[in-house]
Design an enzyme around this catalytic site. Structure first.
Site, PDB file in Angstrom:
ATOM      1  N   CYS A   4       0.772  -1.187  -0.060  1.00  0.00           N
ATOM      2  CA  CYS A   4      -0.029  -0.072  -0.020  1.00  0.00           C
ATOM      3  C   CYS A   4       0.911   1.174  -0.010  1.00  0.00           C
ATOM      4  O   CYS A   4       1.693   1.376   0.861  1.00  0.00           O
ATOM      5  CB  CYS A   4      -0.980  -0.051   1.187  1.00  0.00           C
ATOM      6  SG  CYS A   4      -1.913   1.517   1.502  1.00  0.00           S
ATOM      7  N   CYS A   7       0.370   3.465   3.123  1.00  0.00           N
ATOM      8  CA  CYS A   7       1.212   2.968   4.331  1.00  0.00           C
ATOM      9  C   CYS A   7       2.470   2.984   4.388  1.00  0.00           C
ATOM     10  O   CYS A   7       3.271   3.278   5.302  1.00  0.00           O
ATOM     11  CB  CYS A   7       0.739   1.261   4.281  1.00  0.00           C
ATOM     12  SG  CYS A   7      -0.963   1.031   5.326  1.00  0.00           S
ATOM     13  N   ASP A  30      -0.058  16.167  -2.585  1.00  0.00           N
ATOM     14  CA  ASP A  30      -0.306  14.881  -3.710  1.00  0.00           C
ATOM     15  C   ASP A  30       0.820  15.123  -4.877  1.00  0.00           C
ATOM     16  O   ASP A  30       1.278  16.144  -4.969  1.00  0.00           O
ATOM     17  CB  ASP A  30      -1.713  15.573  -4.470  1.00  0.00           C
ATOM     18  CG  ASP A  30      -2.376  14.322  -5.240  1.00  0.00           C
ATOM     19  OD1 ASP A  30      -3.257  13.664  -4.909  1.00  0.00           O
ATOM     20  OD2 ASP A  30      -1.590  13.967  -6.285  1.00  0.00           O
ATOM     21  N   GLY A  91     -13.326   6.177  -9.072  1.00  0.00           N
ATOM     22  CA  GLY A  91     -11.946   6.345  -9.612  1.00  0.00           C
ATOM     23  C   GLY A  91     -10.747   6.365  -8.492  1.00  0.00           C
ATOM     24  O   GLY A  91      -9.867   7.272  -8.560  1.00  0.00           O
ATOM     25  N   THR A  93      -7.909   5.351  -6.849  1.00  0.00           N
ATOM     26  CA  THR A  93      -6.821   4.591  -7.373  1.00  0.00           C
ATOM     27  C   THR A  93      -5.882   3.961  -6.218  1.00  0.00           C
ATOM     28  O   THR A  93      -5.378   3.036  -6.395  1.00  0.00           O
ATOM     29  CB  THR A  93      -5.934   5.617  -8.126  1.00  0.00           C
ATOM     30  OG1 THR A  93      -5.701   6.769  -7.536  1.00  0.00           O
ATOM     31  CG2 THR A  93      -6.668   5.839  -9.415  1.00  0.00           C
ATOM     32  N   HIS A  98      -8.334   8.276   1.876  1.00  0.00           N
ATOM     33  CA  HIS A  98      -7.748   9.673   1.906  1.00  0.00           C
ATOM     34  C   HIS A  98      -8.756  10.879   1.384  1.00  0.00           C
ATOM     35  O   HIS A  98      -9.645  10.544   0.797  1.00  0.00           O
ATOM     36  CB  HIS A  98      -6.504   9.792   1.017  1.00  0.00           C
ATOM     37  CG  HIS A  98      -6.728   9.167  -0.349  1.00  0.00           C
ATOM     38  ND1 HIS A  98      -6.923   7.856  -0.736  1.00  0.00           N
ATOM     39  CD2 HIS A  98      -7.111   9.949  -1.455  1.00  0.00           C
ATOM     40  CE1 HIS A  98      -7.093   7.719  -2.024  1.00  0.00           C
ATOM     41  NE2 HIS A  98      -7.084   9.048  -2.523  1.00  0.00           N
ATOM     42  N   HIS A 100      -8.964  14.249  -0.246  1.00  0.00           N
ATOM     43  CA  HIS A 100      -8.199  15.543  -1.098  1.00  0.00           C
ATOM     44  C   HIS A 100      -8.634  16.775  -0.589  1.00  0.00           C
ATOM     45  O   HIS A 100      -9.969  17.063  -0.150  1.00  0.00           O
ATOM     46  CB  HIS A 100      -8.760  15.455  -2.395  1.00  0.00           C
ATOM     47  CG  HIS A 100      -8.387  14.135  -3.245  1.00  0.00           C
ATOM     48  ND1 HIS A 100      -7.254  14.036  -4.104  1.00  0.00           N
ATOM     49  CD2 HIS A 100      -8.714  13.030  -3.051  1.00  0.00           C
ATOM     50  CE1 HIS A 100      -6.927  12.939  -4.660  1.00  0.00           C
ATOM     51  NE2 HIS A 100      -8.188  12.193  -4.057  1.00  0.00           N
TER      52      HIS A 100
HETATM   53  P1  5GP Z   1      -7.584   8.931  -5.666  1.00  0.00           P
HETATM   54  O1  5GP Z   1      -7.722   8.828  -7.289  1.00  0.00           O
HETATM   55  O2  5GP Z   1      -7.398   7.316  -5.014  1.00  0.00           O
HETATM   56  O3  5GP Z   1      -8.571   9.471  -4.929  1.00  0.00           O
HETATM   57  O4  5GP Z   1      -6.370   9.662  -5.223  1.00  0.00           O
HETATM   58  C1  5GP Z   1      -4.879   9.203  -5.227  1.00  0.00           C
HETATM   59  C2  5GP Z   1      -4.109  10.355  -5.329  1.00  0.00           C
HETATM   60  O5  5GP Z   1      -2.774   9.861  -4.741  1.00  0.00           O
HETATM   61  C3  5GP Z   1      -3.893  11.040  -6.757  1.00  0.00           C
HETATM   62  O6  5GP Z   1      -4.338  12.260  -6.790  1.00  0.00           O
HETATM   63  C4  5GP Z   1      -2.245  10.818  -6.974  1.00  0.00           C
HETATM   64  O7  5GP Z   1      -1.844  11.772  -7.526  1.00  0.00           O
HETATM   65  C5  5GP Z   1      -1.807  10.619  -5.518  1.00  0.00           C
HETATM   66  N1  5GP Z   1      -0.507   9.629  -5.364  1.00  0.00           N
HETATM   67  C6  5GP Z   1      -0.395   8.609  -5.936  1.00  0.00           C
HETATM   68  N2  5GP Z   1       0.754   8.077  -5.494  1.00  0.00           N
HETATM   69  C7  5GP Z   1       1.432   8.963  -4.850  1.00  0.00           C
HETATM   70  C8  5GP Z   1       2.538   9.079  -4.071  1.00  0.00           C
HETATM   71  O8  5GP Z   1       3.460   8.183  -4.042  1.00  0.00           O
HETATM   72  N3  5GP Z   1       2.981   9.977  -3.423  1.00  0.00           N
HETATM   73  C9  5GP Z   1       2.111  11.171  -3.317  1.00  0.00           C
HETATM   74  N4  5GP Z   1       2.291  12.295  -2.581  1.00  0.00           N
HETATM   75  N5  5GP Z   1       0.798  11.164  -3.875  1.00  0.00           N
HETATM   76  C10 5GP Z   1       0.432  10.116  -4.706  1.00  0.00           C
HETATM   77 ZN    ZN Z   2      -2.608   1.570   3.383  1.00  0.00          ZN
END
Ligand code: 5GP
Ligand code: ZN
Length: 116
Positions: A4, A7, A30, A91, A93, A98, A100
């Protein structure tokens, strides 16, 4: 939790630009910001998404942290978005819950925020 990304950010295995941290929550920038301020508010304990998060005190605390960070990032007055993607159709990912926190410009004129 193994494999993860968040994590691993919590444990320090993967670096991040930290904005805030306490014993329960971490906030970092982000990697692909969609606005001047784009932070991710992440509980240190792994929950997949809001459907799994059953700790009301933690949920309360997360929203207190969101307010603290909004003030710290100077978006509290002008306004900002709190976005949570829950599940595949939304969406999500990264499968570690989390929130935003997005702001720093007028988001009502913003295009291209579909992914967040
Ligand atoms: P989701 O699409 O799951 O709501 O948002 C995941 C967010 O995590 C995305 O906006 C992506 O840019 C961010 N993200 C993915 N991997 C990393 C990482 O390794 N470091 C940071 N700081 N952000 C990440
Ligand atoms: Zn986790």
């Amino acid at each position: 939790m193994e494999d993860c990304i968040f994590c691993k950010i919590v444990s320090g295995e993967i670096p991040s630009t930290k904005v805030y941290e306490d014993d329960q929550v971490i906030v970092f920038k982000d990697l692909n910001p969609v606005a001047p301020v784009h932070d991710l508010v992440v509980p240190k304990k792994h929950y997949k998404n809001v459907m799994e998060l059953d700790d009301k005190e933690l949920l309360n605390h997360i929203f207190e942290v969101i307010k603290t960070v909004a003030k710290q990032e100077n978006v509290a007055e002008d306004g900002f978005r709190i976005i949570n993607n829950c599940g595949d159709f939304a969406g999500q990912t990264v499968k570690h819950i989390h929130f935003h926190v997005i702001g720093g410009e007028d988001l009502t004129k913003h295009v291209g925020m579909d992914h967040c």
